[in-house]
Design a protein around this motif. Sequence first.
Motif, mmCIF file in Angstrom:
data_model
loop_
_atom_site.group_PDB
_atom_site.id
_atom_site.type_symbol
_atom_site.label_atom_id
_atom_site.label_comp_id
_atom_site.label_asym_id
_atom_site.label_seq_id
_atom_site.Cartn_x
_atom_site.Cartn_y
_atom_site.Cartn_z
ATOM 1 N N UNK A 408 0.857 -1.201 0.000
ATOM 2 C CA UNK A 408 0.000 0.000 0.000
ATOM 3 C C UNK A 408 0.888 1.244 0.000
ATOM 4 N N UNK A 409 2.013 1.136 0.706
ATOM 5 C CA UNK A 409 2.948 2.249 0.802
ATOM 6 C C UNK A 409 4.346 1.672 0.681
ATOM 7 N N UNK A 410 5.153 2.244 -0.163
ATOM 8 C CA UNK A 410 6.489 1.674 -0.270
ATOM 9 C C UNK A 410 7.526 2.681 -0.714
ATOM 10 N N UNK A 411 8.765 2.299 -0.462
ATOM 11 C CA UNK A 411 9.913 3.024 -0.972
ATOM 12 C C UNK A 411 10.701 2.110 -1.895
ATOM 13 N N UNK A 412 10.889 0.871 -1.445
ATOM 14 C CA UNK A 412 11.766 -0.026 -2.207
ATOM 15 C C UNK A 412 11.055 -1.313 -2.613
ATOM 16 N N UNK A 413 9.746 -1.321 -2.559
ATOM 17 C CA UNK A 413 9.005 -2.524 -2.936
ATOM 18 C C UNK A 413 8.458 -3.259 -1.727
ATOM 19 N N UNK A 414 9.051 -2.993 -0.554
ATOM 20 C CA UNK A 414 8.528 -3.643 0.655
ATOM 21 C C UNK A 414 7.355 -2.839 1.198
ATOM 22 N N UNK A 415 6.442 -3.557 1.801
ATOM 23 C CA UNK A 415 5.330 -2.860 2.460
ATOM 24 C C UNK A 415 5.879 -2.108 3.652
ATOM 25 N N UNK A 416 5.460 -0.871 3.822
ATOM 26 C CA UNK A 416 5.913 -0.178 5.019
ATOM 27 C C UNK A 416 4.787 0.612 5.660
ATOM 28 N N UNK A 417 3.583 0.085 5.551
ATOM 29 C CA UNK A 417 2.457 0.707 6.248
ATOM 30 C C UNK A 417 1.911 -0.332 7.204
ATOM 31 N N UNK A 418 1.581 0.089 8.399
ATOM 32 C CA UNK A 418 1.154 -0.954 9.327
ATOM 33 C C UNK A 418 -0.082 -0.602 10.123
ATOM 34 N N UNK A 419 -1.182 -0.602 9.427
ATOM 35 C CA UNK A 419 -2.473 -0.626 10.099
ATOM 36 C C UNK A 419 -3.185 -1.780 9.422
ATOM 37 N N UNK A 420 -3.597 -2.757 10.189
ATOM 38 C CA UNK A 420 -4.059 -4.001 9.568
ATOM 39 C C UNK A 420 -5.147 -3.753 8.519
ATOM 40 N N UNK A 421 -6.024 -2.794 8.798
ATOM 41 C CA UNK A 421 -7.161 -2.606 7.883
ATOM 42 C C UNK A 421 -6.713 -2.035 6.532
ATOM 43 N N UNK A 422 -5.519 -1.473 6.522
ATOM 44 C CA UNK A 422 -4.984 -0.937 5.268
ATOM 45 C C UNK A 422 -3.963 -1.908 4.684
ATOM 46 N N UNK A 423 -2.969 -2.258 5.497
ATOM 47 C CA UNK A 423 -1.891 -3.138 5.026
ATOM 48 C C UNK A 423 -2.439 -4.450 4.468
ATOM 49 N N UNK A 424 -3.278 -5.108 5.254
ATOM 50 C CA UNK A 424 -3.755 -6.436 4.847
ATOM 51 C C UNK A 424 -5.014 -6.364 3.986
ATOM 52 N N UNK A 425 -5.762 -5.311 4.142
ATOM 53 C CA UNK A 425 -7.107 -5.353 3.559
ATOM 54 C C UNK A 425 -7.323 -4.431 2.376
ATOM 55 N N UNK A 426 -6.506 -3.376 2.268
ATOM 56 C CA UNK A 426 -6.786 -2.447 1.173
ATOM 57 C C UNK A 426 -6.104 -2.958 -0.099
ATOM 58 N N UNK A 427 -6.511 -4.151 -0.452
ATOM 59 C CA UNK A 427 -5.815 -4.876 -1.519
ATOM 60 C C UNK A 427 -6.239 -4.429 -2.909
ATOM 61 N N UNK A 428 -7.219 -3.558 -2.975
ATOM 62 C CA UNK A 428 -7.642 -3.061 -4.296
ATOM 63 C C UNK A 428 -6.480 -2.403 -5.032
ATOM 64 N N UNK A 429 -5.435 -2.007 -4.271
ATOM 65 C CA UNK A 429 -4.276 -1.357 -4.907
ATOM 66 C C UNK A 429 -3.666 -2.231 -5.996
ATOM 67 N N UNK A 430 -3.737 -3.553 -5.772
ATOM 68 C CA UNK A 430 -3.204 -4.480 -6.776
ATOM 69 C C UNK A 430 -3.923 -4.292 -8.113
ATOM 70 N N UNK A 431 -5.211 -4.044 -8.021
ATOM 71 C CA UNK A 431 -6.018 -3.865 -9.240
ATOM 72 C C UNK A 431 -5.607 -2.610 -9.998
ATOM 73 N N UNK A 432 -5.305 -1.556 -9.252
ATOM 74 C CA UNK A 432 -4.942 -0.291 -9.910
ATOM 75 C C UNK A 432 -3.647 -0.460 -10.695
ATOM 76 N N UNK A 433 -2.762 -1.320 -10.185
ATOM 77 C CA UNK A 433 -1.481 -1.535 -10.879
ATOM 78 C C UNK A 433 -1.717 -2.280 -12.193
ATOM 79 N N UNK A 434 -2.652 -3.214 -12.156
ATOM 80 C CA UNK A 434 -3.016 -3.917 -13.403
ATOM 81 C C UNK A 434 -3.717 -2.945 -14.359
ATOM 82 N N UNK A 435 -4.598 -2.127 -13.789
ATOM 83 C CA UNK A 435 -5.344 -1.181 -14.629
ATOM 84 C C UNK A 435 -4.389 -0.196 -15.327
ATOM 85 N N UNK A 436 -3.342 0.196 -14.625
ATOM 86 C CA UNK A 436 -2.393 1.159 -15.205
ATOM 87 C C UNK A 436 -1.704 0.577 -16.438
ATOM 88 N N UNK A 437 -1.466 -0.722 -16.402
ATOM 89 C CA UNK A 437 -0.832 -1.360 -17.573
ATOM 90 C C UNK A 437 -1.788 -1.253 -18.763
#
Length: 773
Positions: A408-437
């Motif tokens: 959800x938040x990164x500098x070097x590819x690693x996750x660096x945000x730690x609120x469970x409801x965002x880190x683990x659950x806001x997974x829609x971000x994966x879709x946006x990366x596919x959509x951008x392609x």
Amino acid sequence: MKHYLQHDPWCIVETDFHREFNEVTESVMSLGNGRHGGRGSFEEKYSGKTLQGNYVAGVYYPDKTRVGWWKNGYPEYFAKVLNAANWIGIDIDIDYESLDLNTCEVRDFRRVLNMQEGFLEREFVAVLKSGKELKVNAKRFCSIVDDEAGVIRYAITPLNFDAKITVTPYIDGAIRNRDANYDETFWDEVRKETGYGEAFIELRTRKTGFHVATGMCVEIEQDGVKVDYQSQPIKYEKYVANRISLDCRQGQETAVYKYAVNLSSLNYDPDTIIKEAHKSMQHITRKGFEKMLLEQKQAWADKWKTNDIVIDGDVAAQQGIRFNIFQLNQTYTGEDERLNIGPKGFTGEKYGGSTYWDTEAYCLPFYLSTADQKVARNLLVYRYRQLGKAIENAQKLGFRAGAALYPMVTMNGEECHNEWEITFEEIHRNGAIAYAIFDYVRYSGDEQYLADYGLEVLIAISRFWSQRVNWSAAKQQYVMLGVTGPNEYENNVNNNWYTNYIAAWTLRYTIEAVAKVKSLDPTKYAELIDRIHFREEKELATAQQIVEKMYLPEDRERGVYLQQEGFLDKDLMPVSDIPKGQRPINQNWSWDRILRSCFIKQADVLQGLYFFEEEFDTETLRRNFDFYEPMTVHESSLSPCVHSIQASKLGMHDKAYEMYLRTARLDLDDYNNDTEDGCHITSMAGTWLAVVKGFGGMRVGADGQLSFSPYFPSNWQSLAFKIRFQGSLLQVTTTQQNVAVTNFSSTPIRLSVLGKVITVAGEGEELVAFVPQ
Ligand code: BGC
């Protein structure tokens, strides 16, 4: 809302010093050049409210996580955008009195961010306690031509006295991040040196080991003539300075030129970085301030030539859009594929990390249309390079077989945000990366990108979705449980419509992309599937099954999609029912109250209808817009722009304009009362979208054809914007009478305007006009 900044088409102007809003002004007046930048703070000492912030792109610190209850899967750290050495500082002392605008009387104050030419200027008369009056004119910029350099011309004129004035230009590396979790310092000193009128310091970040060398060189002019001066070098821990004592006569202008460079080990070997800083310094001092300023103006003029949006008849709207375009160009230039676009850019610390889904969902289209194609491509390649980390990230959460969950938040590819409801659950971000392609390939026509990079990312994201859904025996459909959609005012919901939709869409697009790459570049395809162990038949069959059987909650009676299962159980009411004084609700209500309410932070169902608008008819959009928008508080800066585009499409012109102003002037008017933390850089791309896709109606259809259906708000006289499209530079100018398209490239382009297909010849000479229907 604040209205103390003046309206002006090219400048952001503060007249009279507004101490109480100083941190807001500092954010708004930030400078940057993609490589480094900082807030619009004062050069001289200031004891009032200020956040002195200077940032070097890509340099971060992994601040140890601070959470109440640790949960397995949390990342160990939160990547902080690192506040770096202050290179702008120049202390001014007159007969033992310090110049400090917080303690003296200030007259004729003016702070101006000149967006046309790319510099910040400030002038004022300070009346010191002793009655001495000092006139100051300070001009500085971060050069976009020499992108490691920043320069200042700081001119002082005693108005009613002669005196010895002590000027102390310095570099201060004893900097702390205001948002440090444990109040630690993040920098160690490596070395420092001072010489006649110059000083250099090399600092290293703790843990990450980035080296940053910062240097300064000082020249002095009196009455326009360069003068020799005595300078006393000063060195403290992480601090270097030159104290210069000057005889200043009443009415005489003394100009201090401070040249600075900031080099990072991202680009230089730490062993030679100081040597390189000296070379950089020589290069810029040889050029001199005036030449650098001239080059800066020229470089900005070139940028504006392809980037500008001209709104005639509404100066607030004009200033707003230019401010957004200016800040985006200051933040990211696309020249370095290791860098990305932090939500605060170089304007503040809050948020940390440099990359959010904001980049793909909002920023990519801006760079795609306003910069060379390689810039948008670099943004995609950035994620490609981090695919390995995204796969590791998914593994940590229990996924396997090459499934990738981007952070959800990164500098070097690693996750660096730690609120469970965002880190683990806001997974829609994966879709946006596919959509951008998808967005990139359709807009640019660069299908080879899929073979070279895109498909590998799509397969990995699709593998994640295939594992993240589960079959519901009760529903006889695939469901996705325990997610947070884009609307962060709901957590741990089941079957968020947007997430389910974008997951199914990604699977669908991956199936298409496999077929495309197979025929386009069979050798690459064979190499790829072997390398990533892609079991084509099986994986595609699973994907197809999920596409066909994904559960998408809806309310047929109302004709709307449901943000999540159970949404209709809420006490539904419009935002207008929230009692006065209780907004923004995130600053006034408990989190519990927010979660139970129906109020929506940002576009969620509507985000899906925005991305995938071709898959829905206008009436469906209207019903959903009418249902959700009244419950939306727009407390994410990313919200108003999507609504503005949709309101334009629905012909709700007043709403579109209201939402446009809200996004365009979000920071200038401090709508959400949080600009002091920094500007909302990523949402600025959304502002651009509101103009070009909203008012301009720009789209690229499935057949790859560009189309426009422009209009503009009734108080405007005209709207003109430029876009790049597959090698062409186009301008679309809409007036009350017609729409004109100019093609500045050498090849003709076929496009559609207000539903009519036309071919516009090249060389900038052809102008095709239409009377709007
Ligand atoms: C929004 C997110 C966004 C983040 C950074 C949050 O307030 O809800 O969607 O990614 O800000 O801009």
